[in-house]
Write a protein that holds these residues in place. Structure first.
Motif, short mmCIF file in Angstrom:
data_model
loop_
_atom_site.label_atom_id
_atom_site.label_comp_id
_atom_site.label_asym_id
_atom_site.label_seq_id
_atom_site.Cartn_x
_atom_site.Cartn_y
_atom_site.Cartn_z
N MET A 1 -12.17 -31.93 -4.76
CA MET A 1 -11.91 -30.63 -4.83
C MET A 1 -12.60 -30.35 -6.33
SD MET A 1 -10.47 -28.58 -3.52
CE MET A 1 -8.78 -27.64 -3.81
N LYS A 2 -13.50 -31.30 -7.00
CA LYS A 2 -13.88 -31.11 -7.39
C LYS A 2 -15.93 -30.11 -7.66
CE LYS A 2 -16.20 -33.59 -11.90
NZ LYS A 2 -16.17 -34.51 -12.40
N THR A 3 -16.39 -30.61 -6.71
CA THR A 3 -17.48 -29.76 -6.48
C THR A 3 -17.21 -28.30 -5.96
OG1 THR A 3 -17.35 -30.04 -3.90
CG2 THR A 3 -18.47 -31.58 -5.33
N ASN A 4 -16.39 -27.94 -5.18
CA ASN A 4 -15.47 -27.04 -5.36
C ASN A 4 -15.70 -25.89 -6.88
OD1 ASN A 4 -15.14 -23.97 -3.42
ND2 ASN A 4 -12.85 -25.07 -3.34
N GLU A 6 -16.75 -26.43 -9.40
CA GLU A 6 -18.23 -26.12 -9.71
C GLU A 6 -19.73 -24.99 -8.77
OE1 GLU A 6 -20.20 -29.87 -9.66
OE2 GLU A 6 -19.13 -30.93 -10.75
N MET A 7 -19.00 -24.99 -7.58
CA MET A 7 -19.65 -24.17 -6.75
C MET A 7 -18.99 -23.12 -7.03
SD MET A 7 -21.90 -23.39 -4.53
CE MET A 7 -22.19 -24.59 -3.90
N ASN A 8 -17.63 -22.54 -7.00
CA ASN A 8 -17.30 -21.23 -7.52
C ASN A 8 -17.62 -20.58 -8.63
OD1 ASN A 8 -15.53 -21.48 -5.16
ND2 ASN A 8 -13.75 -21.69 -6.24
N LYS A 12 -19.90 -17.72 -9.51
CA LYS A 12 -19.24 -16.33 -11.17
C LYS A 12 -20.69 -16.34 -11.32
CE LYS A 12 -15.14 -15.01 -13.41
NZ LYS A 12 -16.36 -14.66 -14.84
N ASP A 13 -21.31 -16.95 -12.04
CA ASP A 13 -21.52 -16.50 -12.83
C ASP A 13 -23.15 -16.25 -12.07
OD1 ASP A 13 -21.36 -18.44 -14.82
OD2 ASP A 13 -22.33 -20.01 -14.20
#
Length: 104
Positions: A1-4, A6-8, A12-13
């Motif tokens: 879930m941690k990669t999700n 980071e991807m979000n 957003k950036d």
């Protein structure tokens, strides 16, 4: 879930950076100016294509062609039709000899 997560954050950036881009002001005559420059450049290229073939070079070429034609015509007059045909007949064994043979 941690990669999700980071991807979000990266997505957003990216969207935030897209929103910060300002609109570019373009001249309404930009396309016409560019097309005019392209047209002028192509005309310059066409003019430069035949610029090397000057009248002096044309005259020299004409003289060379006339001299070559004159030489070819003189060479053609020197060789006659009869000699060409007799040489052809001799080379292929088609000529009849005028010498009498022993059996005749």
């Amino acid at each position: 879930m941690k990669t999700n997560v980071e991807m979000n954050k990266k997505v957003k950036d990216t969207f935030d950076s897209i929103e910060s881009i300002n609109e570019v002001k373009v001249s309404p005559f930009l396309k016409e100016n560019v097309m005019h420059k392209i047209r002028n450049a192509s005309e310059d290229i066409q003019d430069a294509t035949w610029s090397w073939f000057t009248p002096k070079l044309q005259m020299a070429t004409l003289v060379c062609v006339v001299v070559l034609n004159f030489m070819a015509f003189n060479n053609l007059k020197e060789t006659t039709y009869d000699t060409n045909v007799s040489n052809f007949a001799k080379s292929y064994g088609l000529s009849t000899s005028t010498e009498s043979s022993i059996l005749n």
